[in-house]
Design a protein around this motif. Structure first.
Motif, PDB file in Angstrom:
ATOM      1  N   ALA A  48      -5.845   9.214  23.956  1.00  0.00           N
ATOM      2  CA  ALA A  48      -4.873  10.237  23.562  1.00  0.00           C
ATOM      3  C   ALA A  48      -3.550  10.066  24.314  1.00  0.00           C
ATOM      4  CB  ALA A  48      -5.454  11.623  23.804  1.00  0.00           C
ATOM      5  N   ALA A  49      -3.609   9.792  25.611  1.00  0.00           N
ATOM      6  CA  ALA A  49      -2.378   9.667  26.402  1.00  0.00           C
ATOM      7  C   ALA A  49      -1.517   8.509  25.903  1.00  0.00           C
ATOM      8  CB  ALA A  49      -2.723   9.479  27.882  1.00  0.00           C
ATOM      9  N   GLU A  50      -2.165   7.382  25.580  1.00  0.00           N
ATOM     10  CA  GLU A  50      -1.401   6.222  25.094  1.00  0.00           C
ATOM     11  C   GLU A  50      -0.779   6.512  23.723  1.00  0.00           C
ATOM     12  OE1 GLU A  50      -4.477   4.654  27.900  1.00  0.00           O
ATOM     13  OE2 GLU A  50      -4.650   5.840  26.089  1.00  0.00           O
ATOM     14  N   LEU A  51      -1.502   7.218  22.863  1.00  0.00           N
ATOM     15  CA  LEU A  51      -0.963   7.540  21.539  1.00  0.00           C
ATOM     16  C   LEU A  51       0.212   8.512  21.642  1.00  0.00           C
ATOM     17  CD1 LEU A  51      -4.268   7.881  19.509  1.00  0.00           C
ATOM     18  CD2 LEU A  51      -2.570   6.058  19.331  1.00  0.00           C
ATOM     19  N   VAL A  52       0.105   9.487  22.521  1.00  0.00           N
ATOM     20  CA  VAL A  52       1.212  10.434  22.710  1.00  0.00           C
ATOM     21  C   VAL A  52       2.443   9.696  23.212  1.00  0.00           C
ATOM     22  CG1 VAL A  52       2.025  12.362  24.132  1.00  0.00           C
ATOM     23  CG2 VAL A  52      -0.220  12.467  23.042  1.00  0.00           C
ATOM     24  N   GLU A  53       2.258   8.798  24.159  1.00  0.00           N
ATOM     25  CA  GLU A  53       3.389   8.039  24.700  1.00  0.00           C
ATOM     26  C   GLU A  53       4.012   7.138  23.635  1.00  0.00           C
ATOM     27  OE1 GLU A  53       4.098   4.612  28.043  1.00  0.00           O
ATOM     28  OE2 GLU A  53       2.716   6.245  28.543  1.00  0.00           O
ATOM     29  N   GLU A  54       3.166   6.503  22.823  1.00  0.00           N
ATOM     30  CA  GLU A  54       3.663   5.580  21.790  1.00  0.00           C
ATOM     31  C   GLU A  54       4.462   6.307  20.709  1.00  0.00           C
ATOM     32  OE1 GLU A  54       1.906   2.526  18.402  1.00  0.00           O
ATOM     33  OE2 GLU A  54       0.635   3.085  20.092  1.00  0.00           O
ATOM     34  N   PHE A  55       3.993   7.484  20.312  1.00  0.00           N
ATOM     35  CA  PHE A  55       4.635   8.186  19.203  1.00  0.00           C
ATOM     36  C   PHE A  55       5.509   9.351  19.651  1.00  0.00           C
ATOM     37  CE2 PHE A  55       0.929   6.142  17.274  1.00  0.00           C
ATOM     38  CZ  PHE A  55       1.571   5.426  16.264  1.00  0.00           C
ATOM     39  N   ALA A  56       5.811   9.428  20.932  1.00  0.00           N
ATOM     40  CA  ALA A  56       6.669  10.503  21.433  1.00  0.00           C
ATOM     41  C   ALA A  56       8.062  10.363  20.842  1.00  0.00           C
ATOM     42  CB  ALA A  56       6.728  10.453  22.956  1.00  0.00           C
ATOM     43  N   GLY A  57       8.665  11.446  20.567  1.00  0.00           N
ATOM     44  CA  GLY A  57      10.015  11.429  20.020  1.00  0.00           C
ATOM     45  C   GLY A  57      10.460  12.839  19.722  1.00  0.00           C
ATOM     46  N   ASP A  58      11.673  12.974  19.260  1.00  0.00           N
ATOM     47  CA  ASP A  58      12.203  14.278  18.909  1.00  0.00           C
ATOM     48  C   ASP A  58      11.958  14.514  17.422  1.00  0.00           C
ATOM     49  OD1 ASP A  58      13.528  16.657  18.689  1.00  0.00           O
ATOM     50  OD2 ASP A  58      15.530  15.793  18.811  1.00  0.00           O
ATOM     51  N   TYR A  59      10.967  15.325  17.114  1.00  0.00           N
ATOM     52  CA  TYR A  59      10.638  15.624  15.727  1.00  0.00           C
ATOM     53  C   TYR A  59      11.141  17.008  15.322  1.00  0.00           C
ATOM     54  CZ  TYR A  59       7.646  11.570  16.140  1.00  0.00           C
ATOM     55  OH  TYR A  59       7.183  10.308  16.335  1.00  0.00           O
ATOM     56  N   SER A  60      12.079  17.563  16.088  1.00  0.00           N
ATOM     57  CA  SER A  60      12.573  18.900  15.794  1.00  0.00           C
ATOM     58  C   SER A  60      13.468  18.918  14.554  1.00  0.00           C
ATOM     59  CB  SER A  60      13.330  19.468  16.989  1.00  0.00           C
ATOM     60  OG  SER A  60      14.453  18.658  17.279  1.00  0.00           O
ATOM     61  N   LYS A  61      14.059  17.806  14.196  1.00  0.00           N
ATOM     62  CA  LYS A  61      14.899  17.729  13.002  1.00  0.00           C
ATOM     63  C   LYS A  61      14.531  16.464  12.231  1.00  0.00           C
ATOM     64  CE  LYS A  61      18.734  20.409  14.542  1.00  0.00           C
ATOM     65  NZ  LYS A  61      19.776  21.050  13.841  1.00  0.00           N
ATOM     66  N   PRO A  62      14.631  16.506  10.907  1.00  0.00           N
ATOM     67  CA  PRO A  62      14.311  15.310  10.132  1.00  0.00           C
ATOM     68  C   PRO A  62      15.333  14.209  10.368  1.00  0.00           C
ATOM     69  CG  PRO A  62      15.163  17.037   8.703  1.00  0.00           C
ATOM     70  CD  PRO A  62      15.002  17.630  10.063  1.00  0.00           C
ATOM     71  N   SER A  63      14.987  13.010   9.988  1.00  0.00           N
ATOM     72  CA  SER A  63      15.876  11.867  10.205  1.00  0.00           C
ATOM     73  C   SER A  63      16.934  11.753   9.109  1.00  0.00           C
ATOM     74  CB  SER A  63      15.049  10.579  10.261  1.00  0.00           C
ATOM     75  OG  SER A  63      14.331  10.430   9.056  1.00  0.00           O
ATOM     76  N   TRP A  64      16.957  12.678   8.164  1.00  0.00           N
ATOM     77  CA  TRP A  64      17.940  12.666   7.087  1.00  0.00           C
ATOM     78  C   TRP A  64      18.659  14.014   7.055  1.00  0.00           C
ATOM     79  CZ3 TRP A  64      16.984  16.458   3.474  1.00  0.00           C
ATOM     80  CH2 TRP A  64      15.699  16.998   3.505  1.00  0.00           C
ATOM     81  N   HIS A  65      19.806  14.042   6.421  1.00  0.00           N
ATOM     82  CA  HIS A  65      20.578  15.277   6.319  1.00  0.00           C
ATOM     83  C   HIS A  65      20.329  15.897   4.946  1.00  0.00           C
ATOM     84  CE1 HIS A  65      23.894  18.104   6.259  1.00  0.00           C
ATOM     85  NE2 HIS A  65      23.934  17.954   7.571  1.00  0.00           N
ATOM     86  N   PRO A  66      20.216  17.216   4.874  1.00  0.00           N
ATOM     87  CA  PRO A  66      19.954  17.857   3.583  1.00  0.00           C
ATOM     88  C   PRO A  66      20.951  17.479   2.490  1.00  0.00           C
ATOM     89  CG  PRO A  66      19.740  19.456   5.351  1.00  0.00           C
ATOM     90  CD  PRO A  66      20.243  18.186   5.968  1.00  0.00           C
ATOM     91  N   ARG A  67      22.212  17.237   2.856  1.00  0.00           N
ATOM     92  CA  ARG A  67      23.208  16.863   1.841  1.00  0.00           C
ATOM     93  C   ARG A  67      22.897  15.530   1.172  1.00  0.00           C
ATOM     94  NH1 ARG A  67      27.732  17.083   5.348  1.00  0.00           N
ATOM     95  NH2 ARG A  67      27.484  19.085   6.331  1.00  0.00           N
TER      96      ARG A  67
END
Length: 136
Positions: free
Chosen positions: A32-51
């Motif tokens: 679990a620790a290795e997977l969390v480290e590998e996929f850690a990132g900022d997922y608070s906003k999508p990678s695209w803009h609504p427009r």
């Protein structure tokens, strides 16, 4: 005799451990620790803009025509709501409300607008139907 029921969770615990081992092997034996480290990132906003969405214009601009028989007036976001939507990637407004969940879902469906359905409207519809059945 007031004996409390005894639940043996050892089999359940073992099956969870086996399932974790199988999934871990699928991921190269990572824990679990290795997977969390590998996929850690900022997922608070999508990678695209609504427009950039395909139907952004339909979602934000009035066309002057009635969309469907279920929607007596065209509903679009006003400037304040649009700004909140662009900032947060979602907006909640009572201004565009309706008398029922079903009517709102039908309006969105008829406009091909993506919809997240939470359990609340489904449970509400189920309870209303059940109440009508009991009333008969």
């Amino acid at each position: 005799m007031d004996e409390k029921p005894h639940f043996d969770l050892s089999g359940f615990r073992a099956s969870l451990q086996d399932a974790f081992k199988v999934e871990s092997l699928k991921n190269g034996g990572k824990g679990a620790a290795e997977l969390v480290e590998e996929f850690a990132g900022d997922y608070s906003k999508p990678s695209w803009h609504p427009r950039e969405a395909v139907n952004w214009e339909q979602f934000t601009k009035k066309s002057g025509k009635r969309r469907s028989r279920w929607e007596p007036e065209e509903k679009v976001l006003n400037d304040e709501e649009r700004a909140l939507f662009e900032e947060n990637n979602f907006v909640v407004t009572s201004r565009l409300g309706s008398q029922s969940f079903g009517n709102l879902i039908l309006q969105l469906w008829s406009r091909h607008i993506p919809l997240y359905v939470a359990p609340d409207p489904i449970l509400h519809a189920w309870h209303k139907s059940f109440s009508h059945i009991l009333a008969r």
